[in-house]
Design a protein around this motif. Sequence first.
Motif, PDB file in Angstrom:
ATOM      1  N   ILE A  43       9.322  16.111 -30.669  1.00 31.83           N
ATOM      2  CA  ILE A  43       9.964  15.245 -29.665  1.00 31.83           C
ATOM      3  C   ILE A  43       9.746  15.761 -28.240  1.00 31.83           C
ATOM      4  CG2 ILE A  43      12.159  14.276 -28.861  1.00 31.83           C
ATOM      5  CD1 ILE A  43      11.240  13.131 -31.534  1.00 31.83           C
ATOM      6  N   ILE A  52      12.040   8.571 -31.284  1.00 30.96           N
ATOM      7  CA  ILE A  52      13.079   9.491 -31.753  1.00 30.96           C
ATOM      8  C   ILE A  52      13.595   9.112 -33.136  1.00 30.96           C
ATOM      9  CG2 ILE A  52      15.470  10.209 -31.293  1.00 30.96           C
ATOM     10  CD1 ILE A  52      14.644  10.032 -28.263  1.00 30.96           C
ATOM     11  N   ALA A  82      14.736  11.160 -36.481  1.00 29.11           N
ATOM     12  CA  ALA A  82      16.196  11.354 -36.514  1.00 29.11           C
ATOM     13  C   ALA A  82      16.790  10.923 -37.843  1.00 29.11           C
ATOM     14  CB  ALA A  82      16.853  10.585 -35.371  1.00 29.11           C
ATOM     15  N   TRP A 110      17.884  12.599 -29.422  1.00 32.67           N
ATOM     16  CA  TRP A 110      17.640  12.923 -30.836  1.00 32.67           C
ATOM     17  C   TRP A 110      18.892  13.516 -31.468  1.00 32.67           C
ATOM     18  CZ3 TRP A 110      16.937  17.256 -34.110  1.00 32.67           C
ATOM     19  CH2 TRP A 110      16.149  17.046 -35.245  1.00 32.67           C
TER      20      TRP A 110
END
Length: 538
Positions: free
Chosen positions: A112, A269, A273, A133
């Motif tokens: 990320i 994200i 996630a 995130w």
Amino acid sequence: MSASEMTPISPARMGMRPMIWTKGDWNALFGFGTNILVNMLVLTGLLQFVLKMPPEIVFGRILPAVGLMMFLSTAYYAFLAWQLAKKTGREDVCALPSGISVPHMFVVTFVIMLPIGASTGDPVQGWEAGLVWVFFQSFILMIGGFVAPYIRRITPRAALLGTLAGVSVAFISMRPAFEIFTTPVIGLTCLAIILASWFGGVRYPKGIPAGLIAIAVGMIIAWGSNLFGLGYGGMSLEKLGASVANFGFEIPMPAIDHVFHGFKYLGVILVTAIPFGIYDLVEAMDNVESAEAAGDHYPTTRVLTADGVVSLIGCLMGNPFINAVYIGHPGWKSMGGRIGYSLATGVAVILLAWCGIIAVLLALIPVVAISPILLYIGMLIGAQAFQTTPIKHAPAIVLALTPHLAAWAKLLIDNSLAVAGTSAHALGMEKLGAVGVLYHGLEIMGGGAILVGLVLGAIGVFVIERKFTHAAAFALAGAVLTFFGFMHGEMVGIAVTPGVSLAYLVVAGFLFGCAKYAAVDTVDEAPMMEGAHPAPAE
């Protein structure tokens, strides 16, 4: 059933006021504290040298928020342990260890924060994406806390502890072991100090904790070797002097505006996630199961909710790393840790993070002196999976280990090829296969390793127990999870690895057929190697 449930408690002891600190807490403090210290040193190195984050962000925003989150976490788990000790009247209750989730630390950094920081030319935007995130991860944890207890009830202990042992062997034990033998004069010496005390029962003068002695001896060897031009441990006065510039006092400040700035990267994200939120649920369940196997029963829902809440607080204050209950509870308990070590670690972390001491320690202590402590914890957790489950479940535990070994091997290959400026796919699967590297197999088997290990381990246990319907149910769950990319894939999606998903469906059908129609041998023992003599059936 936990040890505490099997041992009768005297009514006179129930409701007693538990001791906050015992002698054993010193051992656990230095052991767990150095574990936390290593993680914070690595975290700081990633922020400074990989992400190129400005010092005012690293030492002025992120580390103070990390310190606050970890203090809240360790204080809460010390409180839970105090409640359990008071309720049961036991003096051997050990608090759950917690801190920055190490796998997540690397994922949010390299998947990320680094790509977004590199593409925008602004590491601060990478930081903001990391905050988003964690924001979503926190809510996944809080919601999942109400589902996790049910999953834990239907999943065999060997599957939970087996996949945890895989994490322990591959991602906790191997790197410290390599570091020990890279600098063996320090590493092996410190390992001997640790093993002699924590496995061999050796007591050092004046009751000084083995972890502290190991670190002190490692520092003496490292700095002393500089006098002879040997340079063990990579210590230097120049690095130490430069680190003092980061001294100061910084408290965490709200970073809500930065969180909302990062929402523009939401699509990127969510890909990680969601699956890592599921990883968190399973990892926390595994670690709660590990604690119960060591005699301490903690409510899974409260544990997961706490992780979510403190992670959210940390995120809103500027911390892009999620909190997690750590693997290793039996290790800290075995060396005498009770309640106080957890709270004391939280206080120490606040002092380190808010006063800029981390940078100085990064230049003062050779990491190889701390590596034996991490190896010890890895050894203990790996062994626990075999020691606290029926011996006939051992093959299922080994099966649960294998996805983590695949994920670890793939990581080493990817990192090595990246340094060379290429990748496995650029080289081609045929070339790698010709030299015995079955990269595609590592890629598929290691994707979502913790879930893969749990599913395979559960199937193995239920087959051993002749509960074929239960095994079929886990195979079916594996098919669904695989179809949507939570297992055997690098991303969440539809039909990510359809061939593997179909294979799980076939396995589920076969096992269900075994439950309905197969003739089953009534002998409990698993088939033995040629030449062995099986015991007669009773």
